[in-house]
Design a protein around this motif. Structure first.
Motif, mmCIF file in Angstrom:
data_model
loop_
_atom_site.group_PDB
_atom_site.id
_atom_site.type_symbol
_atom_site.label_atom_id
_atom_site.label_comp_id
_atom_site.label_asym_id
_atom_site.label_seq_id
_atom_site.Cartn_x
_atom_site.Cartn_y
_atom_site.Cartn_z
ATOM 1 N N SER A 73 33.347 64.496 -14.089
ATOM 2 C CA SER A 73 32.339 65.545 -13.899
ATOM 3 C C SER A 73 30.973 64.995 -14.299
ATOM 4 O O SER A 73 30.863 63.955 -14.962
ATOM 5 C CB SER A 73 32.679 66.756 -14.772
ATOM 6 N N ASP A 74 29.938 65.718 -13.920
ATOM 7 C CA ASP A 74 28.580 65.314 -14.295
ATOM 8 C C ASP A 74 28.422 65.267 -15.817
ATOM 9 O O ASP A 74 27.764 64.380 -16.350
ATOM 10 C CB ASP A 74 27.550 66.274 -13.689
ATOM 11 N N LYS A 75 29.037 66.221 -16.523
ATOM 12 C CA LYS A 75 28.949 66.252 -17.992
ATOM 13 C C LYS A 75 29.636 65.042 -18.616
ATOM 14 O O LYS A 75 29.137 64.473 -19.586
ATOM 15 C CB LYS A 75 29.558 67.536 -18.549
ATOM 16 N N LEU A 80 29.048 59.648 -21.226
ATOM 17 C CA LEU A 80 29.287 58.205 -21.220
ATOM 18 C C LEU A 80 27.977 57.418 -21.147
ATOM 19 O O LEU A 80 27.802 56.425 -21.849
ATOM 20 C CB LEU A 80 30.216 57.819 -20.070
ATOM 21 N N LYS A 81 27.050 57.883 -20.318
ATOM 22 C CA LYS A 81 25.762 57.187 -20.207
ATOM 23 C C LYS A 81 24.966 57.273 -21.508
ATOM 24 O O LYS A 81 24.290 56.312 -21.891
ATOM 25 C CB LYS A 81 24.951 57.750 -19.036
ATOM 26 N N GLN A 82 25.063 58.396 -22.217
ATOM 27 C CA GLN A 82 24.403 58.508 -23.526
ATOM 28 C C GLN A 82 25.002 57.518 -24.518
ATOM 29 O O GLN A 82 24.276 56.872 -25.280
ATOM 30 C CB GLN A 82 24.517 59.929 -24.078
ATOM 31 N N GLU A 83 26.317 57.405 -24.506
ATOM 32 C CA GLU A 83 26.971 56.464 -25.419
ATOM 33 C C GLU A 83 26.623 55.025 -25.043
ATOM 34 O O GLU A 83 26.431 54.181 -25.919
ATOM 35 C CB GLU A 83 28.485 56.687 -25.458
ATOM 36 N N ILE A 84 26.531 54.736 -23.755
ATOM 37 C CA ILE A 84 26.119 53.401 -23.307
ATOM 38 C C ILE A 84 24.712 53.099 -23.804
ATOM 39 O O ILE A 84 24.439 52.020 -24.325
ATOM 40 C CB ILE A 84 26.215 53.284 -21.764
ATOM 41 N N ASP A 85 23.800 54.066 -23.658
ATOM 42 C CA ASP A 85 22.422 53.878 -24.112
ATOM 43 C C ASP A 85 22.337 53.661 -25.618
ATOM 44 O O ASP A 85 21.428 52.984 -26.100
ATOM 45 C CB ASP A 85 21.550 55.077 -23.718
ATOM 46 N N ASN A 86 23.282 54.237 -26.361
ATOM 47 C CA ASN A 86 23.266 54.118 -27.818
ATOM 48 C C ASN A 86 23.910 52.832 -28.332
ATOM 49 O O ASN A 86 23.767 52.505 -29.513
ATOM 50 C CB ASN A 86 23.965 55.321 -28.460
ATOM 51 N N LEU A 87 24.628 52.113 -27.463
ATOM 52 C CA LEU A 87 25.285 50.883 -27.902
ATOM 53 C C LEU A 87 24.247 49.827 -28.254
ATOM 54 O O LEU A 87 23.290 49.602 -27.515
ATOM 55 C CB LEU A 87 26.192 50.329 -26.802
ATOM 56 N N SER A 116 36.521 67.375 -26.195
ATOM 57 C CA SER A 116 36.248 68.557 -25.370
ATOM 58 C C SER A 116 36.074 68.178 -23.895
ATOM 59 O O SER A 116 36.586 68.859 -23.009
ATOM 60 C CB SER A 116 34.993 69.259 -25.887
ATOM 61 N N LEU A 117 35.375 67.080 -23.636
ATOM 62 C CA LEU A 117 35.091 66.678 -22.255
ATOM 63 C C LEU A 117 36.257 65.985 -21.562
ATOM 64 O O LEU A 117 36.473 66.164 -20.365
ATOM 65 C CB LEU A 117 33.873 65.748 -22.223
#
Length: 194
Positions: A73-75, A80-87, A116-117
């Motif tokens: 899903s978009d969420k 995942l993209k937020q976690e990638i950016d935080n790596l 949850s996701l």
């Protein structure tokens, strides 16, 4: 297990001195070697020998693969993209500011949001193992081979299966547990009383 460490040591030592953003053939080979190890205890030992850049690369590649190979899903993609950016390599340095901040975020938000996701089983598979995401295995902690004395979970980032809880029991503490393997394995998944 000592044989494995001695065989892989040249790959890891030559890689840990590299500061380049580009991966060298030795760095790529070291990552492939770690990912190919089937025994979880040996995999954790080999992972601990990687440089912080290689550890970041393993999780960066894994999170990107999850996005590419799953119908999300978009969420889920946004998470995942937020976690990638935080790596960052610094978050893989134990007790660094980035590592401490990451662990606080996991405790406050990230773990619950991931469950949850994605649901518990997928969150466990995606974020707490290096098992192939194509394998779709259930019960990762009960199907992996562990040395009898090695701990298998972290009480600080508990991802034991339902009706189990990570409890400190006389086992050998090793690194490579919890969310993105950021925690020390310090317990065993034990049944909780009903």
């Amino acid at each position: 297990m000592k044989y494995l460490v001695y065989c892989l040591m040249p790959l890891f030592i030559s890689c840990t001195k590299e500061k380049s953003v580009d991966k060298t053939p030795n760095q790529i080979e070291a990552i492939k070697q770690v990912l190919s190890i089937q025994d979880i205890s040996q995999q954790r030992v080999a992972y601990a020998l990687l440089s912080v850049n290689q550890k970041k690369d393993i999780w960066l590649d894994r999170l990107n693969k999850i996005i590419k190979t799953n119908n999300l899903s978009d969420k889920q993609i946004l998470f995942l993209k937020q976690e990638i950016d935080n790596l960052s390599p610094e978050m893989f340095i134990q007790n660094s500011i980035e590592n401490i901040e990451f662990k606080e975020s996991v405790k406050k938000r990230i773990k619950n949001e991931a469950i949850s996701l994605f649901g518990f089983s997928n969150a466990q598979l995606y974020f707490t193992t290096l098992t192939s995401i194509d394998s779709n295995k259930e019960n990762h902690f009960t199907t992996t081979s562990l040395q009898p004395s090695d701990c298998e979970c972290s009480t600080s980032s508990d991802f034991c299966n339902s009706s189990y809880k990570c409890k400190v029991i006389g086992c050998t503490q090793i690194s490579g547990c919890g969310f993105l393997w950021q925690y020390t394995c310090n317990g065993w998944c034990t049944p909780t009383p009903e």
